[in-house]
Design an enzyme around this catalytic site. Structure first.
Site, PDB file in Angstrom:
ATOM      1  CB  CYS A   1      -3.791   3.471  -1.481  1.00  0.00           C
ATOM      2  SG  CYS A   1      -4.925   4.815  -1.261  1.00  0.00           S
TER       3      CYS A   1
ATOM      4  CE  LYS B   1      -7.369  -0.403   6.349  1.00  0.00           C
ATOM      5  NZ  LYS B   1      -7.942   0.222   5.163  1.00  0.00           N
TER       6      LYS B   1
ATOM      7  CD  GLN C   1      -6.856  -4.463   4.160  1.00  0.00           C
ATOM      8  OE1 GLN C   1      -7.783  -5.180   4.533  1.00  0.00           O
ATOM      9  NE2 GLN C   1      -7.056  -3.210   3.781  1.00  0.00           N
TER      10      GLN C   1
ATOM     11  CG  HIS D   1      -1.872   1.014   1.427  1.00  0.00           C
ATOM     12  ND1 HIS D   1      -1.588   2.285   1.863  1.00  0.00           N
ATOM     13  CD2 HIS D   1      -3.210   0.991   1.214  1.00  0.00           C
ATOM     14  CE1 HIS D   1      -2.701   2.988   1.917  1.00  0.00           C
ATOM     15  NE2 HIS D   1      -3.704   2.236   1.523  1.00  0.00           N
TER      16      HIS D   1
ATOM     17  CG  ASP E   1       0.649  -2.240   5.964  1.00  0.00           C
ATOM     18  OD1 ASP E   1      -0.313  -2.454   6.738  1.00  0.00           O
ATOM     19  OD2 ASP E   1       0.535  -1.595   4.912  1.00  0.00           O
TER      20      ASP E   1
HETATM   21  N1  7TS Z   1      -1.802  -0.674   4.596  1.00  0.00           N
HETATM   22  C1  7TS Z   1      -2.735  -1.423   3.999  1.00  0.00           C
HETATM   23  C2  7TS Z   1      -2.395  -2.803   3.531  1.00  0.00           C
HETATM   24  C3  7TS Z   1      -4.018  -0.911   3.826  1.00  0.00           C
HETATM   25  O1  7TS Z   1      -4.945  -1.657   3.233  1.00  0.00           O
HETATM   26  C4  7TS Z   1      -4.315   0.406   4.265  1.00  0.00           C
HETATM   27  C5  7TS Z   1      -5.645   1.033   4.025  1.00  0.00           C
HETATM   28  C6  7TS Z   1      -3.303   1.124   4.917  1.00  0.00           C
HETATM   29  C7  7TS Z   1      -2.065   0.550   5.052  1.00  0.00           C
HETATM   30  C8  7TS Z   1      -3.535   2.473   5.481  1.00  0.00           C
HETATM   31  O2  7TS Z   1      -4.343   2.399   6.611  1.00  0.00           O
HETATM   32  P1  7TS Z   1      -4.825   3.719   7.353  1.00  0.00           P
HETATM   33  O3  7TS Z   1      -5.812   3.233   8.352  1.00  0.00           O
HETATM   34  O4  7TS Z   1      -3.629   4.344   7.958  1.00  0.00           O
HETATM   35  O5  7TS Z   1      -5.437   4.583   6.286  1.00  0.00           O
HETATM   36  N2  7TS Z   1      -6.316   0.498   2.916  1.00  0.00           N
HETATM   37  C9  7TS Z   1      -7.421   0.996   2.329  1.00  0.00           C
HETATM   38  C10 7TS Z   1      -8.043   0.340   1.272  1.00  0.00           C
HETATM   39  O6  7TS Z   1      -7.689  -0.725   0.802  1.00  0.00           O
HETATM   40  N3  7TS Z   1      -9.099   1.076   0.864  1.00  0.00           N
HETATM   41  O7  7TS Z   1      -9.178   2.163   1.649  1.00  0.00           O
HETATM   42  C11 7TS Z   1      -8.133   2.138   2.541  1.00  0.00           C
END
Ligand code: 7TS
Length: 418
Positions: free
Chosen positions: A375, A237, A214, A134, A211
């Site tokens: 992303c 999530k 997910q 990501h 990371d």
């Molecule tokens: N890493 C992964 C694998 C992700 O899927 C996401 C967010 C992030 C990092 C960032 O997370 P945040 O909570 O700091 O924003 N992924 C997604 C997505 O797949 N669609 O919207 C956000």
């Protein structure tokens, strides 16, 4: 499934998604005249009533600033906030001192890049990531590398979306000062063999950041068994609120790392001659934190525990298998991400219809999916597509949700029939 500590755990318990649905008020609504079918869980999950109530209870009864007041409300707020930290720690098998609250995964990675990264990565060094990251596990490293004159190296993936471990071995060298890897890919669903990757990186003395955005909702994470150095995750999530997440870091790293933001709470004393830093993890939590968010995060993990992560993972694996089979039957469809080990993410494209058109038509039928690059633009570039349609599953999804998705996709095919 292997016995690896991070694989979706086998569980004797089964969950009843229809019973669980009743705990999520948002799922009761109609969208464009159809019952909502929410299949955008990789973007954010919905929140059960227990999480909503925890937030409300905090603001109705306990709201006060933490770590500073002698009055009762401040003590209650502090107790609840620190209890949430212990819940996060227990969930990933860490100690509470190793859990730093952040705004989410993105901020956790930026913290490591700007503190540990600046301390350890110098001109001529390298940071290693994979082709399935990501953006939040790419850009912070690019910023660091540009700043210090280091190089970002990339582990390739094969056509199924599986990490190429032979290439990893070739890339591991004394130049590499940190390896950042997504535990489960949001764009492909791939669940990476993280224990093996960590073992190989550590054999070269290279620390690893995972990371976990997910993975946390779907796979048992045991940071001790993994021996991982840093683990980043987001509450939203995993059925918790937005704007809160956590960084796990080994205590010795946190103690040796410089603070990255200055302000209240992260100091022991301040004078114009110099300041002394607070103990870990507070050294990394400058300013008033998202107290309610942290409490909601704890409540969300309690909810997951009450359902059982193993039962959730088994249910989602069943839905993924069913959805994969049904979507594959449609003409002109190409699945993006067919790794043998996956979390509940189904990404695909039609040969002849743009993903945004697919998403818009599905929305008209009450089916919420994500369309776009998620992303993860390097993943899109790897498969030669600008975007995909992505359906992603959570504990409350049913086979009927998958059927509604497939009916919607058939309607798309009808509309675009030439
Ligand atoms: N890493 C992964 C694998 C992700 O899927 C996401 C967010 C992030 C990092 C960032 O997370 P945040 O909570 O700091 O924003 N992924 C997604 C997505 O797949 N669609 O919207 C956000």
């Amino acid at each position: 499934m292997s016995t690896c500590t991070t694989q979706t755990a086998a569980s004797g318990r089964r969950l009843d998604p229809l019973l669980l649905r009743a705990e999520f008020p948002i799922l009761e609504q109609m969208v464009h005249g159809h019952p909502l079918v929410y299949l955008d869980n990789a973007a954010t999950t919905q929140k059960p009533r227990t999480v909503l109530e925890a937030l409300e209870r905090y603001y109705e009864r306990d709201n006060a600033n933490v770590h500073r007041g002698v009055h009762l409300l401040s003590q209650r707020a502090t107790d609840a906030f620190e209890a949430a930290r212990r819940k996060v720690a227990r969930f990933v098998n860490a100690s509470p001192q190793e859990i730093v609250f952040t705004r989410g995964t993105t901020e956790a990675v930026n913290l490591v890049a700007q503190s540990f990264g600046l301390q350890h990565v110098q001109r001529g060094d390298a940071v290693l990531v994979s082709h399935m990251e990501h953006h939040s596990n790419i850009v912070p490293w690019q910023l660091l590398c540009e700043r210090v004159g280091a190089k970002l190296l990339v582990i390739p993936i094969d056509d199924r979306g599986v990490l190429e471990l032979d290439a990893l071995d070739r890339l591991l060298s004394p130049r590499v000062k940190l390896l950042g890897l997504v535990h489960a890919s949001n764009a492909l669903g791939t669940l990476n063999p993280v224990a093996e990757v960590i073992r190989r990186a550590h054999a070269h003395g290279i620390p690893v950041l995972l990371d976990g955005a997910q993975a946390l909702p779907h796979a048992k994470v045991d940071v001790k068994a993994l021996d991982v150095d840093f683990y980043a995750c987001s509450a939203h999530k995993v059925y918790g609120p937005t704007g809160i997440g956590a960084l796990y870091a080994k205590k010795q790293h946190l103690q040796a790392m410089p603070p990255w933001q200055g302000g209240g709470d992260m100091i022991l004393s301040v004078s114009f001659a110099g300041s002394k830093w607070n103990e870990v993890p507070f050294k990394f939590e400058a300013g008033t934190p998202d107290i309610a968010g942290a409490i909601g995060f704890g409540a969300a993990l309690d909810w997951v525990d009450s359902v059982g992560l193993g039962a959730i993972a088994a249910h989602e694996a069943e839905l993924l298998a069913y959805a994969t089979e049904r979507v594959r039957e449609l003409p002109h469809v190409r699945l993006i991400g067919t790794a043998p080990e996956k979390v509940g993410v189904l990404s695909f494209v039609f040969d002849d219809v743009h993903p945004h058109d697919v998403g818009t038509i599905l929305d008209q039928q009450g089916v919420a999916v994500r369309t776009g690059h998620h992303c993860a633009q390097p993943v899109m570039e790897r498969y030669g597509v600008p975007a995909t349609v992505r359906a992603s599953f959570a504990a409350y999804n049913t086979r009927a949700d998958v059927d509604a998705l497939v009916d919607g996709l058939r309607a798309v095919r009808e509309m675009f029939r030439v």
